[in-house]
Design a protein around this motif. Structure first.
Motif, PDB file in Angstrom:
ATOM      1  N   GLY A   8      39.438  26.876  -7.864  1.00 35.38           N
ATOM      2  CA  GLY A   8      39.232  28.301  -8.080  1.00 35.38           C
ATOM      3  C   GLY A   8      38.734  28.606  -9.478  1.00 35.38           C
ATOM      4  N   ILE A   9      39.303  27.915 -10.478  1.00 32.26           N
ATOM      5  CA  ILE A   9      38.891  28.140 -11.866  1.00 32.26           C
ATOM      6  C   ILE A   9      37.438  27.740 -12.075  1.00 32.26           C
ATOM      7  N   LEU A  10      37.085  26.517 -11.673  1.00 28.32           N
ATOM      8  CA  LEU A  10      35.730  26.027 -11.910  1.00 28.32           C
ATOM      9  C   LEU A  10      34.703  26.773 -11.072  1.00 28.32           C
ATOM     10  N   LYS A  11      35.009  27.001  -9.801  1.00 25.73           N
ATOM     11  CA  LYS A  11      34.105  27.779  -8.957  1.00 25.73           C
ATOM     12  C   LYS A  11      33.985  29.216  -9.464  1.00 25.73           C
ATOM     13  N   GLY A  12      35.087  29.728 -10.010  1.00 25.18           N
ATOM     14  CA  GLY A  12      35.068  31.076 -10.554  1.00 25.18           C
ATOM     15  C   GLY A  12      34.147  31.212 -11.739  1.00 25.18           C
ATOM     16  N   PHE A  13      34.232  30.275 -12.679  1.00 25.15           N
ATOM     17  CA  PHE A  13      33.352  30.329 -13.842  1.00 25.15           C
ATOM     18  C   PHE A  13      31.892  30.123 -13.445  1.00 25.15           C
ATOM     19  N   LEU A  14      31.668  29.292 -12.418  1.00 23.87           N
ATOM     20  CA  LEU A  14      30.300  29.150 -11.918  1.00 23.87           C
ATOM     21  C   LEU A  14      29.810  30.470 -11.334  1.00 23.87           C
ATOM     22  N   GLY A  15      30.691  31.168 -10.604  1.00 25.08           N
ATOM     23  CA  GLY A  15      30.305  32.436 -10.015  1.00 25.08           C
ATOM     24  C   GLY A  15      30.033  33.518 -11.040  1.00 25.08           C
ATOM     25  N   ILE A  16      30.800  33.523 -12.139  1.00 24.96           N
ATOM     26  CA  ILE A  16      30.625  34.555 -13.152  1.00 24.96           C
ATOM     27  C   ILE A  16      29.482  34.234 -14.122  1.00 24.96           C
ATOM     28  N   SER A  17      28.928  33.041 -14.008  1.00 29.05           N
ATOM     29  CA  SER A  17      27.842  32.657 -14.918  1.00 29.05           C
ATOM     30  C   SER A  17      26.653  33.595 -14.804  1.00 29.05           C
ATOM     31  N   GLY A  18      26.429  34.157 -13.611  1.00 34.80           N
ATOM     32  CA  GLY A  18      25.334  35.103 -13.441  1.00 34.80           C
ATOM     33  C   GLY A  18      25.524  36.332 -14.304  1.00 34.80           C
ATOM     34  N   ALA A  19      26.758  36.880 -14.325  1.00 36.04           N
ATOM     35  CA  ALA A  19      27.039  38.056 -15.152  1.00 36.04           C
ATOM     36  C   ALA A  19      26.903  37.741 -16.626  1.00 36.04           C
ATOM     37  N   ASN A  65      20.190  45.404 -11.535  1.00 40.59           N
ATOM     38  CA  ASN A  65      20.749  44.409 -12.450  1.00 40.59           C
ATOM     39  C   ASN A  65      22.270  44.555 -12.544  1.00 40.59           C
ATOM     40  N   ASN A  66      22.738  45.805 -12.536  1.00 44.71           N
ATOM     41  CA  ASN A  66      24.186  46.043 -12.558  1.00 44.71           C
ATOM     42  C   ASN A  66      24.854  45.513 -11.288  1.00 44.71           C
ATOM     43  N   LEU A  67      24.156  45.620 -10.168  1.00 41.33           N
ATOM     44  CA  LEU A  67      24.683  45.088  -8.917  1.00 41.33           C
ATOM     45  C   LEU A  67      24.849  43.572  -8.993  1.00 41.33           C
ATOM     46  N   VAL A  68      23.873  42.914  -9.625  1.00 47.56           N
ATOM     47  CA  VAL A  68      23.961  41.464  -9.789  1.00 47.56           C
ATOM     48  C   VAL A  68      25.169  41.104 -10.651  1.00 47.56           C
ATOM     49  N   THR A  69      25.377  41.864 -11.736  1.00 47.02           N
ATOM     50  CA  THR A  69      26.536  41.626 -12.596  1.00 47.02           C
ATOM     51  C   THR A  69      27.834  41.869 -11.840  1.00 47.02           C
ATOM     52  N   LEU A  70      27.879  42.980 -11.095  1.00 50.23           N
ATOM     53  CA  LEU A  70      29.068  43.311 -10.316  1.00 50.23           C
ATOM     54  C   LEU A  70      29.346  42.243  -9.267  1.00 50.23           C
ATOM     55  N   TRP A  71      28.293  41.740  -8.630  1.00 45.53           N
ATOM     56  CA  TRP A  71      28.445  40.654  -7.656  1.00 45.53           C
ATOM     57  C   TRP A  71      29.056  39.423  -8.313  1.00 45.53           C
ATOM     58  N   SER A  72      28.544  39.046  -9.472  1.00 47.25           N
ATOM     59  CA  SER A  72      29.048  37.857 -10.158  1.00 47.25           C
ATOM     60  C   SER A  72      30.517  38.010 -10.519  1.00 47.25           C
ATOM     61  N   ILE A  73      30.897  39.207 -10.999  1.00 47.33           N
ATOM     62  CA  ILE A  73      32.286  39.434 -11.402  1.00 47.33           C
ATOM     63  C   ILE A  73      33.219  39.349 -10.193  1.00 47.33           C
ATOM     64  N   CYS A  74      32.876  40.049  -9.127  1.00 46.91           N
ATOM     65  CA  CYS A  74      33.742  40.061  -7.941  1.00 46.91           C
ATOM     66  C   CYS A  74      33.736  38.706  -7.226  1.00 46.91           C
ATOM     67  N   ASN A  75      32.588  38.029  -7.232  1.00 44.96           N
ATOM     68  CA  ASN A  75      32.496  36.666  -6.713  1.00 44.96           C
ATOM     69  C   ASN A  75      33.468  35.766  -7.463  1.00 44.96           C
ATOM     70  N   PHE A  76      33.496  35.940  -8.778  1.00 47.88           N
ATOM     71  CA  PHE A  76      34.395  35.182  -9.636  1.00 47.88           C
ATOM     72  C   PHE A  76      35.853  35.468  -9.307  1.00 47.88           C
TER      73      PHE A  76
END
Length: 544
Positions: A154-165, A369-380
């Motif tokens: 969860g930690i590693l996949k999470g940081f990968l997911g938030i990398s977009g934001a 662009n904000n949607l992409v950031t929001l996606w990355s945060i919630c994905n994380f």
């Protein structure tokens, strides 16, 4: 303690993995898809075909798994010269630089406009690199923390997911309004970070009772970063922040990203002190206290019965360590594969088409662009939250991970149907709900794979299951969204405006997500007894 000993630990390896994955810029295709489409003269179907090869690259990781197994299983994984995860990092760095650099050169006109097939190759390589980075760090993390696999995944996949934001924040400062420059940044930054840090990512088989307590420190930092990015996103929508404010917030974010190093150094010092105590006369008493203190987290769920010595003679699948061919012959593999096709495929189709969906609903470029950031945060949040929750519920309530996967897919089905409501700001609501479910699936799948099929060939098997994302992306993005959108589009720019442009596509994806939920439920019933044995065996491990 010597500096060498601090730098040679599973905790420092985890920090290096976090930083490498943070630089990958996952799920940022929407940032540069418009400039790619306009500069190359693509229609929507062609762009979705290119996006399919992006997903092809980011999910066809069997070669990465095979390479990882080859350089770690038969070699000393801690030996820098003789092989190890660093070899996988090098392979990823080469692909990342070449793929993104050639894509950038095509967009800015440095080279002649390439054929569509060649552009597909460029985007395939650039995203295939992320699979090598993820495999090297994820499998190493599971092997370093085998009793907390859900949490570390969860930690590693999470940081990968938030990398977009994180990369979107860098984009706003260094290349605002220039998506082509963002492509160049993607070519340089992940390549540099992985090359610099790859020597720290090594395998340490030893494990301690309270690893999960220290791992929770990484989780807390990660959640703070996610909350901080969300606050920045809200402020950027309310106020027009000047450049100096963006720079200050970005620097503070970098300081937050550096904080896991302090957690790792403290954890390593505690491990060293504990190792010294093992040679003291009170070592046995100390070990009994540790096992007793951890029972509140690892206690056997009510109704599961007592621990019997006879279980020592039972060989569980994760102890045998199936290879890919053996896994392919099991029903469990294909149930997990179908669940991922239906769930992850829908999520990828949504994020790949944010730009076009937003345009059809009259969203501005900044809002997309904000949607992409929001996606990355919630994905994380979905990845790291469900990763921890799956460990906690398994050890305290006996809730199996396939059950949580079924719940996530049911929630995704509901989220996709919500799009049909046509509420104001509906795309923000869909982005939050779908990304949470999408992230949870990526956190659960590798852990389920490691438990059912073993860790020996984990990199190969979970990357084979990850091909489900590729299958789902092709079905949903190209054959569903791309085809239906082009039938609705009009004009020379192949544009469509209104909810109807994507309504039917979302309803089709909702139906298939429900099908994936049924597959996960079937997997739950097939593995329920197996997970009861896992809980009992892990409890015995901590009581020894």
């Amino acid at each position: 303690m010597s500096r060498l000993r601090i730098s040679s630990s599973k905790w420092i390896a985890t920090v290096a993995s976090i930083w490498i994955l943070c630089s990958c810029g996952a799920d940022t295709f929407s940032i540069y898809s418009s400039v790619l489409k306009s500069s190359q003269g693509y229609d929507q179907s062609t762009l979705d075909t290119v996006a399919f090869f992006k997903d092809f690259g980011s999910n066809s990781g069997v070669s990465a798994g095979l390479l990882y197994s080859a350089v770690t299983v038969n070699n000393s994984p801690r030996n820098w010269g003789g092989g190890g995860p660093w070899v996988v990092h090098v392979a990823g760095a080469i692909q990342n630089f070449f793929g993104y650099f050639m894509m950038w050169a095509s967009v800015v006109g440095l080279i002649q406009r390439p054929p569509v097939a060649l552009m597909c190759l460029f985007i395939f390589l650039s995203n295939h690199a992320a699979v090598f980075f993820a495999t090297a760090n994820l499998v190493t993390g599971v092997r370093n923390f085998p009793q907390s696999s859900g949490t570390i995944v969860g930690i590693l996949k999470g940081f990968l997911g938030i990398s977009g934001a994180i990369m979107v924040q860098a984009y706003g400062i260094f290349c605002k309004g220039k998506p082509s420059t963002f492509i160049l940044m993607l070519a340089l930054l992940p390549t540099f970070v992985s090359i610099v840090l790859m020597s720290f990512v090594r395998i340490y088989e030893a494990n301690t009772v309270d690893d999960v307590k220290r791992l929770n420190g990484f989780s807390i930092v990660a959640l703070i970063i996610a909350g901080y990015l969300l606050i920045i996103l809200i402020l950027a929508n309310i106020f027009s922040l000047p450049l100096w404010a963006h720079i200050i917030t970005f620097i503070f974010m970098l300081l937050l990203l550096a904080s896991p190093l302090g957690i790792a150094i403290k954890a390593q010092r505690e491990d060293s002190m504990r190792s010294s105590q093992m040679f003291s006369s009170e070592s046995n008493h100390s070990k009994e206290n540790q096992a007793k203190d951890s029972l509140d987290y690892h206690e056997l769920p009510d109704g599961e019965g007592q621990v019997h010595d006879a279980l020592d003679d039972k060989i569980l699948p994760y102890e045998e360590g199936m290879n890919l061919l053996q896994a392919l012959r099991t029903i469990n593999f294909w149930l997990l594969f179908i669940a991922m096709v239906c769930g992850v495929g829908s999520g990828v189709a949504v994020v790949n088409n944010f730009s076009q969906i937003g345009k059809s609903l009259n969203y501005t470029a900044v809002e997309v662009n904000n949607l992409v950031t929001l996606w990355s945060i919630c994905n994380f949040v979905g990845r790291i939250g469900v990763g921890y929750l799956s460990d906690y519920l398994l050890h305290t309530r006996g809730w199996t991970r396939p059950l949580l996967m079924a719940i996530s897919l049911a929630a995704m089905t509901t989220s996709l149907i919500v799009f049909a409501s046509n509420l104001p700001g509906i795309l923000y609501i869909v982005s939050i709900l779908v990304s949470l479910c999408y992230g949870s699936l990526w956190s659960l799948m590798p852990t389920i794979t490691s438990e059912i099929f073993g860790v020996r060939h984990l990199g190969t098997i979970f990357n084979a299951i990850s091909l489900a994302c590729l299958v789902g992306s092709y079905i949903f993005s190209v054959k569903v969204i791309g085809y239906i959108y082009d039938t609705q589009a009009a004009g020379e720019d192949h544009s469509c405006f209104g909810t109807h442009c994507f309504l039917l596509s979302f309803l089709i994806m909702a139906f298939l997500a429900l099908l994936g939920c049924l597959a996960a439920i079937a997997l739950f019933f097939r593995t329920r007894q197996f997970y009861q044995l896992v809980v009992i065996r892990e409890l015995k491990h901590y009581l020894r």
